[in-house]
Design an enzyme around this catalytic site. Sequence first.
Site, PDB file in Angstrom:
ATOM      1  N   LEU A 184       3.977 -33.098  18.695  1.00  0.00           N
ATOM      2  CA  LEU A 184       2.879 -32.136  18.765  1.00  0.00           C
ATOM      3  C   LEU A 184       2.496 -31.685  17.357  1.00  0.00           C
ATOM      4  O   LEU A 184       3.358 -31.250  16.582  1.00  0.00           O
ATOM      5  CB  LEU A 184       3.332 -30.940  19.613  1.00  0.00           C
ATOM      6  CG  LEU A 184       2.250 -29.992  20.106  1.00  0.00           C
ATOM      7  CD1 LEU A 184       1.200 -30.700  20.948  1.00  0.00           C
ATOM      8  CD2 LEU A 184       2.880 -28.855  20.910  1.00  0.00           C
ATOM      9  N   TYR A 206     -14.237 -39.347  10.580  1.00  0.00           N
ATOM     10  CA  TYR A 206     -14.728 -39.904  11.855  1.00  0.00           C
ATOM     11  C   TYR A 206     -15.946 -39.136  12.355  1.00  0.00           C
ATOM     12  O   TYR A 206     -16.997 -39.719  12.620  1.00  0.00           O
ATOM     13  CB  TYR A 206     -13.609 -39.871  12.918  1.00  0.00           C
ATOM     14  CG  TYR A 206     -14.132 -39.985  14.333  1.00  0.00           C
ATOM     15  CD1 TYR A 206     -14.699 -41.174  14.795  1.00  0.00           C
ATOM     16  CD2 TYR A 206     -14.094 -38.886  15.216  1.00  0.00           C
ATOM     17  CE1 TYR A 206     -15.203 -41.274  16.092  1.00  0.00           C
ATOM     18  CE2 TYR A 206     -14.596 -38.987  16.502  1.00  0.00           C
ATOM     19  CZ  TYR A 206     -15.147 -40.176  16.938  1.00  0.00           C
ATOM     20  OH  TYR A 206     -15.653 -40.272  18.215  1.00  0.00           O
ATOM     21  N   THR A 215     -20.083 -37.898  20.266  1.00  0.00           N
ATOM     22  CA  THR A 215     -18.943 -37.019  20.506  1.00  0.00           C
ATOM     23  C   THR A 215     -19.299 -35.556  20.266  1.00  0.00           C
ATOM     24  O   THR A 215     -20.176 -35.253  19.440  1.00  0.00           O
ATOM     25  CB  THR A 215     -17.788 -37.436  19.561  1.00  0.00           C
ATOM     26  OG1 THR A 215     -16.768 -36.450  19.617  1.00  0.00           O
ATOM     27  CG2 THR A 215     -18.251 -37.548  18.101  1.00  0.00           C
ATOM     28  N   ASP A 216     -18.557 -34.671  20.926  1.00  0.00           N
ATOM     29  CA  ASP A 216     -18.749 -33.231  20.678  1.00  0.00           C
ATOM     30  C   ASP A 216     -18.266 -32.820  19.287  1.00  0.00           C
ATOM     31  O   ASP A 216     -18.578 -31.742  18.800  1.00  0.00           O
ATOM     32  CB  ASP A 216     -18.041 -32.397  21.753  1.00  0.00           C
ATOM     33  CG  ASP A 216     -16.543 -32.642  21.873  1.00  0.00           C
ATOM     34  OD1 ASP A 216     -15.996 -33.491  21.145  1.00  0.00           O
ATOM     35  OD2 ASP A 216     -15.907 -31.961  22.718  1.00  0.00           O
TER      36      ASP A 216
HETATM   37  P1  NAD Z   1     -12.012 -47.308  21.277  1.00  0.00           P
HETATM   38  O1  NAD Z   1     -11.513 -47.223  19.892  1.00  0.00           O
HETATM   39  O2  NAD Z   1     -11.026 -47.344  22.411  1.00  0.00           O
HETATM   40  O3  NAD Z   1     -12.934 -48.603  21.441  1.00  0.00           O
HETATM   41  C1  NAD Z   1     -13.866 -48.988  20.475  1.00  0.00           C
HETATM   42  C2  NAD Z   1     -14.307 -50.415  20.772  1.00  0.00           C
HETATM   43  O4  NAD Z   1     -15.300 -50.786  19.809  1.00  0.00           O
HETATM   44  C3  NAD Z   1     -13.175 -51.447  20.666  1.00  0.00           C
HETATM   45  O5  NAD Z   1     -13.216 -52.327  21.767  1.00  0.00           O
HETATM   46  C4  NAD Z   1     -13.480 -52.180  19.360  1.00  0.00           C
HETATM   47  O6  NAD Z   1     -13.039 -53.520  19.356  1.00  0.00           O
HETATM   48  C5  NAD Z   1     -15.000 -52.085  19.313  1.00  0.00           C
HETATM   49  N1  NAD Z   1     -15.525 -52.198  17.941  1.00  0.00           N
HETATM   50  C6  NAD Z   1     -15.095 -51.530  16.836  1.00  0.00           C
HETATM   51  N2  NAD Z   1     -15.810 -51.915  15.747  1.00  0.00           N
HETATM   52  C7  NAD Z   1     -16.715 -52.828  16.197  1.00  0.00           C
HETATM   53  C8  NAD Z   1     -17.740 -53.588  15.564  1.00  0.00           C
HETATM   54  N3  NAD Z   1     -17.981 -53.458  14.247  1.00  0.00           N
HETATM   55  N4  NAD Z   1     -18.489 -54.419  16.324  1.00  0.00           N
HETATM   56  C9  NAD Z   1     -18.254 -54.532  17.650  1.00  0.00           C
HETATM   57  N5  NAD Z   1     -17.289 -53.867  18.297  1.00  0.00           N
HETATM   58  C10 NAD Z   1     -16.536 -53.014  17.582  1.00  0.00           C
HETATM   59  O7  NAD Z   1     -13.026 -46.084  21.449  1.00  0.00           O
HETATM   60  P2  NAD Z   1     -13.320 -45.156  22.711  1.00  0.00           P
HETATM   61  O8  NAD Z   1     -12.368 -44.039  22.721  1.00  0.00           O
HETATM   62  O9  NAD Z   1     -13.497 -46.009  23.888  1.00  0.00           O
HETATM   63  O10 NAD Z   1     -14.734 -44.562  22.260  1.00  0.00           O
HETATM   64  C11 NAD Z   1     -15.943 -45.244  22.582  1.00  0.00           C
HETATM   65  C12 NAD Z   1     -17.119 -44.437  22.097  1.00  0.00           C
HETATM   66  O11 NAD Z   1     -17.128 -43.157  22.724  1.00  0.00           O
HETATM   67  C13 NAD Z   1     -17.113 -44.171  20.592  1.00  0.00           C
HETATM   68  O12 NAD Z   1     -18.437 -44.277  20.127  1.00  0.00           O
HETATM   69  C14 NAD Z   1     -16.609 -42.739  20.479  1.00  0.00           C
HETATM   70  O13 NAD Z   1     -17.128 -42.134  19.324  1.00  0.00           O
HETATM   71  C15 NAD Z   1     -17.185 -42.133  21.732  1.00  0.00           C
HETATM   72  N6  NAD Z   1     -16.453 -40.993  22.287  1.00  0.00           N
HETATM   73  C16 NAD Z   1     -15.107 -41.089  22.526  1.00  0.00           C
HETATM   74  C17 NAD Z   1     -14.442 -40.021  23.134  1.00  0.00           C
HETATM   75  C18 NAD Z   1     -12.962 -40.108  23.458  1.00  0.00           C
HETATM   76  O14 NAD Z   1     -12.387 -39.129  23.928  1.00  0.00           O
HETATM   77  N7  NAD Z   1     -12.284 -41.230  23.254  1.00  0.00           N
HETATM   78  C19 NAD Z   1     -15.147 -38.861  23.456  1.00  0.00           C
HETATM   79  C20 NAD Z   1     -16.519 -38.788  23.161  1.00  0.00           C
HETATM   80  C21 NAD Z   1     -17.156 -39.860  22.594  1.00  0.00           C
HETATM   81  O1  DAU Z   2     -13.780 -34.711  21.347  1.00  0.00           O
HETATM   82  C1  DAU Z   2     -14.064 -36.062  21.468  1.00  0.00           C
HETATM   83  C2  DAU Z   2     -13.131 -36.876  20.596  1.00  0.00           C
HETATM   84  O2  DAU Z   2     -11.857 -36.848  21.230  1.00  0.00           O
HETATM   85  C3  DAU Z   2     -13.598 -38.310  20.404  1.00  0.00           C
HETATM   86  O3  DAU Z   2     -14.801 -38.310  19.688  1.00  0.00           O
HETATM   87  C4  DAU Z   2     -12.548 -39.141  19.657  1.00  0.00           C
HETATM   88  O4  DAU Z   2     -12.963 -40.494  19.591  1.00  0.00           O
HETATM   89  C5  DAU Z   2     -11.237 -39.053  20.407  1.00  0.00           C
HETATM   90  O5  DAU Z   2     -10.220 -39.742  19.712  1.00  0.00           O
HETATM   91  C6  DAU Z   2     -10.839 -37.580  20.598  1.00  0.00           C
HETATM   92  O6  DAU Z   2     -10.528 -36.977  19.307  1.00  0.00           O
HETATM   93  P1  DAU Z   2      -9.255 -36.006  19.105  1.00  0.00           P
HETATM   94  O7  DAU Z   2      -8.901 -36.024  17.682  1.00  0.00           O
HETATM   95  O8  DAU Z   2      -9.487 -34.709  19.794  1.00  0.00           O
HETATM   96  O9  DAU Z   2      -8.173 -36.849  20.006  1.00  0.00           O
HETATM   97  P2  DAU Z   2      -6.627 -37.216  19.780  1.00  0.00           P
HETATM   98  O10 DAU Z   2      -6.186 -37.886  21.049  1.00  0.00           O
HETATM   99  O11 DAU Z   2      -6.399 -37.929  18.510  1.00  0.00           O
HETATM  100  O12 DAU Z   2      -5.929 -35.791  19.674  1.00  0.00           O
HETATM  101  C7  DAU Z   2      -6.099 -34.791  20.682  1.00  0.00           C
HETATM  102  C8  DAU Z   2      -5.412 -33.526  20.183  1.00  0.00           C
HETATM  103  O13 DAU Z   2      -3.987 -33.746  20.168  1.00  0.00           O
HETATM  104  C9  DAU Z   2      -5.771 -33.142  18.766  1.00  0.00           C
HETATM  105  O14 DAU Z   2      -5.828 -31.729  18.670  1.00  0.00           O
HETATM  106  C10 DAU Z   2      -4.613 -33.678  17.911  1.00  0.00           C
HETATM  107  C11 DAU Z   2      -3.429 -33.557  18.844  1.00  0.00           C
HETATM  108  N1  DAU Z   2      -2.357 -34.568  18.708  1.00  0.00           N
HETATM  109  C12 DAU Z   2      -2.710 -35.881  18.645  1.00  0.00           C
HETATM  110  C13 DAU Z   2      -1.738 -36.870  18.579  1.00  0.00           C
HETATM  111  C14 DAU Z   2      -2.097 -38.327  18.494  1.00  0.00           C
HETATM  112  C15 DAU Z   2      -1.026 -34.162  18.734  1.00  0.00           C
HETATM  113  O15 DAU Z   2      -0.695 -32.971  18.801  1.00  0.00           O
HETATM  114  N2  DAU Z   2      -0.062 -35.139  18.682  1.00  0.00           N
HETATM  115  C16 DAU Z   2      -0.349 -36.471  18.596  1.00  0.00           C
HETATM  116  O16 DAU Z   2       0.578 -37.305  18.563  1.00  0.00           O
END
Ligand code: NAD
Ligand code: DAU
Length: 339
Positions: free
Chosen positions: A211, A155, A128-129
């Site tokens: 928010l 995290y 992640t960034d």
């Molecule tokens: P998510 O939480 O939706 O999915 C995570 C998955 O991992 C789930 O299916 C869960 O069951 C599985 N998991 C958790 N613990 C486990 C374990 N111990 N063994 C096997 N499986 C396990 O997450 P996501 O948003 O899809 O993120 C996926 C990856 O991408 C992560 O590594 C996250 O750090 C990275 N990432 C996410 C974002 C974002 O915006 N969501 C951005 C950049 C990077």
């Molecule tokens: O930048 C990459 C990351 O983006 C990933 O590594 C993480 O796995 C992913 O969850 C995401 O992290 P953020 O914390 O940025 O995402 P989130 O969706 O939780 O929140 C996005 C922004 O919105 C953040 O500034 C918090 C705000 N927020 C979030 C929720 C859930 C709100 O204002 N209201 C809300 O209800």
Amino acid sequence: MAEAYEPENILVTGGAGFIGSNFAHWVVENQPGVHVTVLDALTYAGNRENLAGIPQDRMDFVHGDICDAPLLDEIFPKVDAVVHFAAESHNDNSIADPAPFVRTNVEGTYCLLEAARKHGVRFHHVSTDEVYGDLALDDPARFTEETPYRPSSPYSSTKASSDMLVRAWHRTYGVRATISNCSNNYGPYQHIEKFIPRQITNVICGIRPKLYGDGLNVRDWIHTEDHSSAVWAILTHGRVGETYLIGADGERSNIDVLHAILEGMGKAADDFDWVRDRPGHDRRYAIDPTKLRRELGWQPKHTDFAEGLAQTIAWYRENEAWWRSVKEAVEAKYAAQGQ
Ligand code: NAD
Ligand code: DAU
């Protein structure tokens, strides 16, 4: 660009989660010669339904934990490469209870690296960034591959730790590894605890969106399909030992994103609640994707955020059965935190 690497059998950890399942679908649709094995523990964030529609001859599903070394010893001899998505992924959860983050994100990555070392398997680490900390709103800079690590939350610090393990296993043991650090993803199958799907499903349920803080925090949005194509480009054409940042020039403040959701769903611009801010809330993320674009020629497909958001809103409307059963519990947990 490195000489093309052509894996035939890939292990996708976390493939029942949001980005992992989108990646599994993308590979099956776009890479006809590749077989996918998904390894997923099916935590609260994993859903077997996310993989529905993938033909049985293209994918195996293993229900298991990435910390289970004997299980990894069974799976790794059957694959050429692992694309490692499995993680605890939600910042707010990591603040409430960091323990599972340390276990899965740090220990889990260690276990996978040891298996990759033992079985000679190529490793792509999805990160992640957030490992770079945050930027000020008025800072002209964006994150690059050279930006120093400065994670803020439990995290992001566990993701930073996992990146360090990957770098060390490459340098010390010669594990053939690449790393990508991507910005905020949106699209189908995202858990409704996250910002965009939480607000969309709130509106559908007649709950006012929430928010955090002053709403001016900036996230750099990318459609999850573009994340998938970038990860594939790095796995197959990236240079081993390198890190690539993935982003699609999608910087937007949270309040702007919320206004776009409200407008797209026929609600007034002020029809939401201000709630307690996230402790340690990162101000701004911004990715400079020059290396990925110049070296690998990657381009995002979803360049119109309004259109991608409209498709995402439509997906949550059409797939209410996918999220409805967990909505009440997700909101109860947030309410207990004042959010
Ligand atoms: P998510 O939480 O939706 O999915 C995570 C998955 O991992 C789930 O299916 C869960 O069951 C599985 N998991 C958790 N613990 C486990 C374990 N111990 N063994 C096997 N499986 C396990 O997450 P996501 O948003 O899809 O993120 C996926 C990856 O991408 C992560 O590594 C996250 O750090 C990275 N990432 C996410 C974002 C974002 O915006 N969501 C951005 C950049 C990077
Ligand atoms: O930048 C990459 C990351 O983006 C990933 O590594 C993480 O796995 C992913 O969850 C995401 O992290 P953020 O914390 O940025 O995402 P989130 O969706 O939780 O929140 C996005 C922004 O919105 C953040 O500034 C918090 C705000 N927020 C979030 C929720 C859930 C709100 O204002 N209201 C809300 O209800």
